[in-house]
Write a protein that holds these residues in place. Structure first.
Motif, PDB file in Angstrom:
ATOM      1  N   LYS A  63       0.829  -1.209   0.000  1.00  0.00           N
ATOM      2  CA  LYS A  63       0.000   0.000   0.000  1.00  0.00           C
ATOM      3  C   LYS A  63       0.870   1.268   0.000  1.00  0.00           C
ATOM      4  O   LYS A  63       0.550   2.248  -0.674  1.00  0.00           O
ATOM      5  CB  LYS A  63      -0.925   0.004   1.219  1.00  0.00           C
ATOM      6  CG  LYS A  63      -1.970  -1.102   1.196  1.00  0.00           C
ATOM      7  CD  LYS A  63      -2.778  -1.122   2.493  1.00  0.00           C
ATOM      8  CE  LYS A  63      -3.759  -2.283   2.517  1.00  0.00           C
ATOM      9  NZ  LYS A  63      -4.496  -2.365   3.809  1.00  0.00           N
ATOM     10  N   THR A  64       1.971   1.238   0.758  1.00  0.00           N
ATOM     11  CA  THR A  64       2.862   2.401   0.802  1.00  0.00           C
ATOM     12  C   THR A  64       3.504   2.658  -0.558  1.00  0.00           C
ATOM     13  O   THR A  64       3.531   3.785  -1.054  1.00  0.00           O
ATOM     14  CB  THR A  64       3.953   2.202   1.866  1.00  0.00           C
ATOM     15  OG1 THR A  64       3.337   2.073   3.150  1.00  0.00           O
ATOM     16  CG2 THR A  64       4.910   3.386   1.893  1.00  0.00           C
ATOM     17  N   ILE A  65       4.030   1.605  -1.176  1.00  0.00           N
ATOM     18  CA  ILE A  65       4.673   1.743  -2.483  1.00  0.00           C
ATOM     19  C   ILE A  65       3.660   2.172  -3.543  1.00  0.00           C
ATOM     20  O   ILE A  65       3.956   2.981  -4.431  1.00  0.00           O
ATOM     21  CB  ILE A  65       5.346   0.418  -2.901  1.00  0.00           C
ATOM     22  CG1 ILE A  65       6.547   0.112  -1.992  1.00  0.00           C
ATOM     23  CG2 ILE A  65       5.800   0.470  -4.355  1.00  0.00           C
ATOM     24  CD1 ILE A  65       7.691   1.067  -2.114  1.00  0.00           C
ATOM     25  N   GLY A  66       2.435   1.652  -3.450  1.00  0.00           N
ATOM     26  CA  GLY A  66       1.430   1.937  -4.459  1.00  0.00           C
ATOM     27  C   GLY A  66       0.825   3.321  -4.382  1.00  0.00           C
ATOM     28  O   GLY A  66       0.495   3.918  -5.412  1.00  0.00           O
ATOM     29  N   SER A  67       0.672   3.853  -3.148  1.00  0.00           N
ATOM     30  CA  SER A  67      -0.024   5.142  -3.029  1.00  0.00           C
ATOM     31  C   SER A  67       0.479   6.027  -1.895  1.00  0.00           C
ATOM     32  O   SER A  67      -0.090   7.094  -1.670  1.00  0.00           O
ATOM     33  CB  SER A  67      -1.529   4.893  -2.825  1.00  0.00           C
ATOM     34  OG  SER A  67      -1.760   4.107  -1.660  1.00  0.00           O
ATOM     35  N   GLY A  68       1.536   5.612  -1.196  1.00  0.00           N
ATOM     36  CA  GLY A  68       1.990   6.384  -0.038  1.00  0.00           C
ATOM     37  C   GLY A  68       3.063   7.412  -0.336  1.00  0.00           C
ATOM     38  O   GLY A  68       3.297   8.303   0.482  1.00  0.00           O
ATOM     39  N   LEU A 101      22.142  -5.353  -3.298  1.00  0.00           N
ATOM     40  CA  LEU A 101      21.608  -3.996  -3.351  1.00  0.00           C
ATOM     41  C   LEU A 101      20.240  -3.931  -2.692  1.00  0.00           C
ATOM     42  O   LEU A 101      19.487  -4.893  -2.703  1.00  0.00           O
ATOM     43  CB  LEU A 101      21.497  -3.572  -4.815  1.00  0.00           C
ATOM     44  CG  LEU A 101      21.053  -2.133  -5.125  1.00  0.00           C
ATOM     45  CD1 LEU A 101      22.054  -1.137  -4.579  1.00  0.00           C
ATOM     46  CD2 LEU A 101      20.904  -1.964  -6.628  1.00  0.00           C
ATOM     47  N   SER A 102      19.897  -2.780  -2.131  1.00  0.00           N
ATOM     48  CA  SER A 102      18.591  -2.575  -1.520  1.00  0.00           C
ATOM     49  C   SER A 102      17.539  -2.319  -2.590  1.00  0.00           C
ATOM     50  O   SER A 102      17.558  -1.287  -3.265  1.00  0.00           O
ATOM     51  CB  SER A 102      18.638  -1.395  -0.547  1.00  0.00           C
ATOM     52  OG  SER A 102      17.328  -1.023  -0.176  1.00  0.00           O
ATOM     53  N   THR A 103      16.610  -3.248  -2.740  1.00  0.00           N
ATOM     54  CA  THR A 103      15.533  -3.066  -3.712  1.00  0.00           C
ATOM     55  C   THR A 103      14.595  -1.941  -3.296  1.00  0.00           C
ATOM     56  O   THR A 103      14.004  -1.271  -4.144  1.00  0.00           O
ATOM     57  CB  THR A 103      14.732  -4.363  -3.871  1.00  0.00           C
ATOM     58  OG1 THR A 103      14.229  -4.764  -2.593  1.00  0.00           O
ATOM     59  CG2 THR A 103      15.609  -5.462  -4.418  1.00  0.00           C
ATOM     60  N   SER A 104      14.450  -1.742  -1.984  1.00  0.00           N
ATOM     61  CA  SER A 104      13.588  -0.658  -1.516  1.00  0.00           C
ATOM     62  C   SER A 104      14.124   0.693  -1.948  1.00  0.00           C
ATOM     63  O   SER A 104      13.359   1.584  -2.343  1.00  0.00           O
ATOM     64  CB  SER A 104      13.474  -0.700   0.017  1.00  0.00           C
ATOM     65  OG  SER A 104      12.873  -1.899   0.444  1.00  0.00           O
ATOM     66  N   GLU A 105      15.439   0.868  -1.900  1.00  0.00           N
ATOM     67  CA  GLU A 105      16.028   2.154  -2.272  1.00  0.00           C
ATOM     68  C   GLU A 105      15.834   2.452  -3.758  1.00  0.00           C
ATOM     69  O   GLU A 105      15.476   3.569  -4.133  1.00  0.00           O
ATOM     70  CB  GLU A 105      17.513   2.175  -1.912  1.00  0.00           C
ATOM     71  CG  GLU A 105      17.764   2.327  -0.426  1.00  0.00           C
ATOM     72  CD  GLU A 105      19.223   2.594  -0.123  1.00  0.00           C
ATOM     73  OE1 GLU A 105      20.055   2.489  -1.053  1.00  0.00           O
ATOM     74  OE2 GLU A 105      19.536   2.911   1.031  1.00  0.00           O
ATOM     75  N   VAL A 106      16.063   1.457  -4.611  1.00  0.00           N
ATOM     76  CA  VAL A 106      15.935   1.723  -6.039  1.00  0.00           C
ATOM     77  C   VAL A 106      14.473   1.945  -6.423  1.00  0.00           C
ATOM     78  O   VAL A 106      14.166   2.778  -7.288  1.00  0.00           O
ATOM     79  CB  VAL A 106      16.556   0.588  -6.893  1.00  0.00           C
ATOM     80  CG1 VAL A 106      18.034   0.483  -6.671  1.00  0.00           C
ATOM     81  CG2 VAL A 106      15.877  -0.747  -6.642  1.00  0.00           C
ATOM     82  N   THR A 107      13.554   1.225  -5.770  1.00  0.00           N
ATOM     83  CA  THR A 107      12.135   1.395  -6.084  1.00  0.00           C
ATOM     84  C   THR A 107      11.628   2.756  -5.638  1.00  0.00           C
ATOM     85  O   THR A 107      10.962   3.476  -6.399  1.00  0.00           O
ATOM     86  CB  THR A 107      11.302   0.289  -5.431  1.00  0.00           C
ATOM     87  OG1 THR A 107      11.792  -0.985  -5.832  1.00  0.00           O
ATOM     88  CG2 THR A 107       9.838   0.402  -5.831  1.00  0.00           C
ATOM     89  N   VAL A 108      11.935   3.115  -4.393  1.00  0.00           N
ATOM     90  CA  VAL A 108      11.505   4.421  -3.888  1.00  0.00           C
ATOM     91  C   VAL A 108      12.155   5.533  -4.703  1.00  0.00           C
ATOM     92  O   VAL A 108      11.522   6.543  -5.031  1.00  0.00           O
ATOM     93  CB  VAL A 108      11.840   4.564  -2.393  1.00  0.00           C
ATOM     94  CG1 VAL A 108      11.575   5.992  -1.912  1.00  0.00           C
ATOM     95  CG2 VAL A 108      11.010   3.589  -1.571  1.00  0.00           C
TER      96      VAL A 108
END
Length: 378
Positions: A63-68, A101-108
């Motif tokens: 939910k955070t990645i999609g709309s947060g 590598l941090s996938t969260s960092e590249v996605t955000v």
């Protein structure tokens, strides 16, 4: 329809790369400590754990990645392709280099790049996420450092722990904590591949976590060999108690962040725990290892790299104008020039160091051939 299919292909490709990077690294401690001697078995356990974590507890971060971070109202298939494409490209390069590598960092970073292009970023939520990125790995490092001091004291006081009976129990413990860490990776990392699809209304949250979890698990099993070697073998070696501490601490911190809906750099948490163990064991010499330097460089560059790529793609393909395209090209050329210059400087320094070393050896051998009285005089 074709564009939608392309978006799903990129998302699933990204999910497999997430498994190869973050999920595989979660079992690196169990593999590196010797609890699991065969690499393929470690990867299979990782795959099962990450799938269960995704379907049981991955919804909040999705939910955070999609709309947060940016409004879901601006997301469409084109932007989903740009976000996932920029993220997957950044992560693929890191996987080829064998870097967790941090996938969260590249996605955000990719999402923020799109948000900047449309002047629509929830900065308050973004600041909270970045704060977690900075604090949680430091906490993991500190906890692992002090935990290892306690472990060393326990191993010194209770020598019977090294007996065969207790070794088997500790082996089971480190495998369980490794599985627990893989579970936490599924909770947190599956959102990076399917979150944009959910935000654009192309998938439901339940379907996204299930499909994404499956492909993240496949990526860990099929593509995670190089990263599990990096995390398990190339940074430092572990006892069974140390391996349990690293996996348990990492899992606890990542699950806590996942329950809050925060996409956390799970790989950084694990690696910082490993470095904390290494520091208490070997002192500051661990920071001189080339793999540590390589990890830090990639961590710093990865979110900015994916941000620039996604922003550039929006400006070139969706909001094309000569001014924006000129700026993007100038930044790209400047980056290539900087990288080339750094490589040239590195080679130059390496050649000079090699020449100095040869000169020192020649001088030393000459002095060894001289009479003792002359050496004293000189």
């Amino acid at each position: 329809m074709t564009i939608t299919i392309l978006a799903f292909i990129i998302a699933l490709f990204f999910a497999m790369n997430i498994g190869a990077s973050g999920a595989a690294a979660s079992m690196g401690v169990a593999y590196g400590s010797g609890a699991i001697k065969k690499r393929n078995i470690a990867l299979w356990i990782s795959g099962v754990g990450v799938f269960l974590g995704a379907i049981i507890g991955g919804k909040e971060v999705v939910k955070t990645i999609g709309s947060g971070i940016i409004p879901s109202s601006i997301l469409n298939v084109n932007l989903v392709i740009i976000i996932l494409g920029a993220s997957a490209f950044s992560l693929f390069i890191a996987n080829m280099a064998g870097i967790p590598l941090s996938t969260s960092e590249v996605t955000v970073g990719s999402i923020v790049g799109v948000g900047i292009a449309f002047h629509a970023v929830f900065t308050d939520k973004l600041l909270i996420i970045v704060m977690f990125w900075l604090i949680v790995p430091i906490v993991a490092f500190a906890l692992a450092f002090f935990a290892n001091l306690l472990i060393k004291d326990i191993e010194r006081r209770f020598i019977w722990l090294k007996q065969k009976k207790w070794t088997r129990i500790l082996t089971v413990l480190v495998i369980l904590t490794g599985f627990f860490e893989a579970f936490s990776a599924g909770m947190n990392n599956v959102a990076n591949s399917v979150g944009p699809l959910v935000g654009a209304g192309l998938l439901s949250v339940d379907s996204g976590t299930c499909i994404g979890g499956l492909f993240v698990a496949l990526g860990a099993i099929c593509l995670g060999k190089r990263v599990i070697e990096t995390n398990g073998k190339k940074i430092t070696n572990f006892t069974l108690l140390q391996g349990s501490a690293v996996s348990g601490l990492g899992a606890m911190l990542v699950i806590s962040a996942s329950l809050l809906g925060i996409p956390i750099p799970q790989t950084q948490v694990t690696t910082c725990s490993i470095i904390g163990i290494g520091l208490s064991e070997k002192g500051c010499s661990i920071f001189r290892k080339s793999v540590i330097e390589k990890l830090l460089k990639v961590w710093l560059v990865s979110p900015v790299f994916s941000l620039v790529i996604s922003y550039s793609l929006v400006k070139i393909f969706l909001e094309a104008d000569p001014y924006s395209i000129s700026i993007v090209l100038c930044v790209f050329l400047a980056t290539l020039g900087s990288v080339s210059l750094m490589k040239h400087t590195g080679k130059w320094n390496s050649q000079n160091n090699r020449k100095d070393k040869i000169k020192y050896i020649i001088r030393t051998r000459k002095r060894e051939r001289e009479p003792a009285a002359w050496r004293d005089f000189s």
